[in-house]
Design an enzyme around this catalytic site. Structure first.
Site, PDB file in Angstrom:
ATOM      1  N   PRO A 122       0.692  -1.325  -0.065  1.00 61.00           N
ATOM      2  CA  PRO A 122       0.084   0.056  -0.130  1.00 61.00           C
ATOM      3  C   PRO A 122       0.667   1.319  -0.005  1.00 61.00           C
ATOM      4  CG  PRO A 122      -0.216  -1.208   2.027  1.00 61.00           C
ATOM      5  CD  PRO A 122       0.385  -2.097   1.146  1.00 61.00           C
ATOM      6  N   ASN A 123       0.278   2.248  -0.708  1.00 57.68           N
ATOM      7  CA  ASN A 123       0.884   3.630  -1.081  1.00 57.68           C
ATOM      8  C   ASN A 123       2.243   3.694  -1.805  1.00 57.68           C
ATOM      9  OD1 ASN A 123      -1.224   4.728   0.694  1.00 57.68           O
ATOM     10  ND2 ASN A 123      -0.374   3.779   2.495  1.00 57.68           N
ATOM     11  N   ARG A 163       4.949  11.018  -2.667  1.00 53.59           N
ATOM     12  CA  ARG A 163       4.539  10.782  -1.317  1.00 53.59           C
ATOM     13  C   ARG A 163       5.790  10.955  -0.480  1.00 53.59           C
ATOM     14  NH1 ARG A 163       4.845   4.539   1.113  1.00 53.59           N
ATOM     15  NH2 ARG A 163       3.780   5.409   3.168  1.00 53.59           N
ATOM     16  N   TYR A 206      10.712   9.090   1.347  1.00 56.90           N
ATOM     17  CA  TYR A 206      10.804   7.963   0.372  1.00 56.90           C
ATOM     18  C   TYR A 206      11.471   8.255  -0.752  1.00 56.90           C
ATOM     19  CZ  TYR A 206       7.405   5.893   3.522  1.00 56.90           C
ATOM     20  OH  TYR A 206       6.692   5.497   4.655  1.00 56.90           O
ATOM     21  N   ASN A 243       8.420  -4.954  -0.909  1.00 61.71           N
ATOM     22  CA  ASN A 243       7.962  -3.779   0.310  1.00 61.71           C
ATOM     23  C   ASN A 243       6.596  -3.901   0.638  1.00 61.71           C
ATOM     24  OD1 ASN A 243       7.758  -1.685   1.716  1.00 61.71           O
ATOM     25  ND2 ASN A 243       9.063  -0.252   0.256  1.00 61.71           N
ATOM     26  N   ALA A 281       3.018  -0.713   5.094  1.00 58.36           N
ATOM     27  CA  ALA A 281       2.510  -0.639   6.371  1.00 58.36           C
ATOM     28  C   ALA A 281       2.034  -2.046   6.881  1.00 58.36           C
ATOM     29  CB  ALA A 281       1.239   0.389   6.630  1.00 58.36           C
ATOM     30  N   HIS A 341       3.946  -4.141   9.459  1.00 55.59           N
ATOM     31  CA  HIS A 341       3.836  -4.112  10.931  1.00 55.59           C
ATOM     32  C   HIS A 341       2.452  -4.688  11.373  1.00 55.59           C
ATOM     33  CE1 HIS A 341       7.038  -1.200   9.856  1.00 55.59           C
ATOM     34  NE2 HIS A 341       6.296  -0.663   9.232  1.00 55.59           N
ATOM     35  N   ASP A 359       1.607 -15.402   6.841  1.00 49.91           N
ATOM     36  CA  ASP A 359       1.651 -16.743   6.607  1.00 49.91           C
ATOM     37  C   ASP A 359       1.487 -16.957   5.010  1.00 49.91           C
ATOM     38  OD1 ASP A 359       0.854 -17.257   9.299  1.00 49.91           O
ATOM     39  OD2 ASP A 359      -1.140 -17.160   9.164  1.00 49.91           O
ATOM     40  N   GLU A 403      12.689  -8.609   2.037  1.00 55.14           N
ATOM     41  CA  GLU A 403      12.034  -7.686   2.457  1.00 55.14           C
ATOM     42  C   GLU A 403      12.800  -6.231   2.339  1.00 55.14           C
ATOM     43  OE1 GLU A 403      10.249  -8.143   6.634  1.00 55.14           O
ATOM     44  OE2 GLU A 403      10.087  -6.009   6.820  1.00 55.14           O
ATOM     45  N   HIS A 419      12.765  -1.993   2.622  1.00 53.08           N
ATOM     46  CA  HIS A 419      11.849  -0.742   3.286  1.00 53.08           C
ATOM     47  C   HIS A 419      12.970   0.398   2.789  1.00 53.08           C
ATOM     48  CE1 HIS A 419       9.077  -2.820   5.378  1.00 53.08           C
ATOM     49  NE2 HIS A 419      10.019  -3.586   5.997  1.00 53.08           N
ATOM     50  N   ILE A 420      12.170   1.354   2.077  1.00 53.29           N
ATOM     51  CA  ILE A 420      13.055   2.344   1.544  1.00 53.29           C
ATOM     52  C   ILE A 420      13.580   3.428   2.865  1.00 53.29           C
ATOM     53  CG2 ILE A 420      12.735   4.507   0.252  1.00 53.29           C
ATOM     54  CD1 ILE A 420      10.409   3.244  -0.989  1.00 53.29           C
ATOM     55  N   SER A 421      12.774   3.695   3.772  1.00 53.61           N
ATOM     56  CA  SER A 421      13.233   4.452   4.946  1.00 53.61           C
ATOM     57  C   SER A 421      14.003   3.871   5.990  1.00 53.61           C
ATOM     58  CB  SER A 421      12.115   5.118   5.552  1.00 53.61           C
ATOM     59  OG  SER A 421      11.225   4.166   6.074  1.00 53.61           O
ATOM     60  N   ARG A 474      12.329   5.664  12.915  1.00 55.09           N
ATOM     61  CA  ARG A 474      10.947   6.391  12.812  1.00 55.09           C
ATOM     62  C   ARG A 474      10.107   6.154  13.997  1.00 55.09           C
ATOM     63  NH1 ARG A 474       8.610   5.555   6.874  1.00 55.09           N
ATOM     64  NH2 ARG A 474       7.251   7.215   7.733  1.00 55.09           N
ATOM     65  N   ARG A 489       6.766   1.374  13.861  1.00 59.83           N
ATOM     66  CA  ARG A 489       7.534   0.862  12.472  1.00 59.83           C
ATOM     67  C   ARG A 489       8.687  -0.072  12.801  1.00 59.83           C
ATOM     68  NH1 ARG A 489       4.944   3.996   8.462  1.00 59.83           N
ATOM     69  NH2 ARG A 489       4.481   6.090   9.415  1.00 59.83           N
TER      70      ARG A 489
HETATM   71  C1  DHK Z   1       6.764   1.968   3.509  1.00 58.38           C
HETATM   72  C2  DHK Z   1       5.677   2.146   4.125  1.00 58.38           C
HETATM   73  O1  DHK Z   1       4.570   2.398   3.481  1.00 58.38           O
HETATM   74  C3  DHK Z   1       5.652   2.300   5.558  1.00 58.38           C
HETATM   75  O2  DHK Z   1       4.173   2.013   5.930  1.00 58.38           O
HETATM   76  C4  DHK Z   1       6.573   1.509   6.286  1.00 58.38           C
HETATM   77  C5  DHK Z   1       8.166   1.509   4.376  1.00 58.38           C
HETATM   78  C6  DHK Z   1       7.977   1.752   5.755  1.00 58.38           C
HETATM   79  C7  DHK Z   1       9.262   1.758   3.411  1.00 58.38           C
HETATM   80  O3  DHK Z   1      10.066   2.480   4.123  1.00 58.38           O
HETATM   81  O4  DHK Z   1       9.601   1.621   2.333  1.00 58.38           O
HETATM   82  O5  DHK Z   1       6.493   1.677   7.589  1.00 58.38           O
END
Ligand code: DHK
Length: 146
Positions: free
Chosen positions: A10-11, A18, A23, A74, A77, A80, A87, A98, A100-102, A107, A111
């Site tokens: 998502p997102n 964003r 990011y 990735n 959210a 978490h 599963d 896995e 994660h960009i950030s 943070r 997270r």
């Molecule tokens: C991306 C998200 O959308 C967040 O919800 C995660 C992650 C971190 C990222 O850093 O790519 O907490």
């Protein structure tokens, strides 16, 4: 079966627009193009799928079994929150990295914990969109070792 699946939750379709301070400014299309470029040198195909819906991500993970040699994921959210995604990963034989960009550890505390990390082959965190590229290099190196 030299194919890799790039999976984004998502997102992440909002990458580039964003919260660029967190990011970065690269779009998901940029990231896909970079990975394609890296992997073509190794004769590896990459497919990309992004969804804002947990069930669609689960379906894609199930379908990946037998069809890919690795998944770069990735989960956004859902990292978490989602026991269902954990599963799903446990239900397949394909290794998942896995990404994660950030730097999630720098943070908000919600997270800091990943429900998925323990069932993934590894985790790349906080290196920006370069993390996706490093994951692609990792899978490419595994193919070369075969
Ligand atoms: C991306 C998200 O959308 C967040 O919800 C995660 C992650 C971190 C990222 O850093 O790519 O907490």
């Amino acid at each position: 079966m030299n194919s890799i699946l790039l999976l984004n939750g998502p997102n992440l379709n909002r990458l580039g627009k964003r919260e660029p301070g967190i990011y970065g400014s690269e779009t998901l299309e940029n990231v896909e193009a970079k990975l394609q470029n890296i992997l073509k040198a190794y004769n590896v195909n990459i497919d990309s799928f992004q969804s804002n819906h947990e069930g669609e991500l689960i379906d894609k993970i199930h379908q990946a079994d037998d069809n890919y040699m690795g998944i770069i994921f990735n989960p956004g959210a859902y990292t978490h929150t989602s026991i269902a995604l954990r599963d799903a990963i446990s239900s397949i034989d394909v290794p998942v990295v896995e990404v994660h960009i950030s730097n999630v550890h720098a943070r908000e505390s919600f997270r800091h914990h990943s429900l998925l990390a323990a069932v993934c082959e590894g985790q790349i965190v906080g290196l920006g969109t370069k993390g996706y590229e490093l994951a692609a290099e990792y899978f490419a190196s595994k193919i070369q070792e075969r």
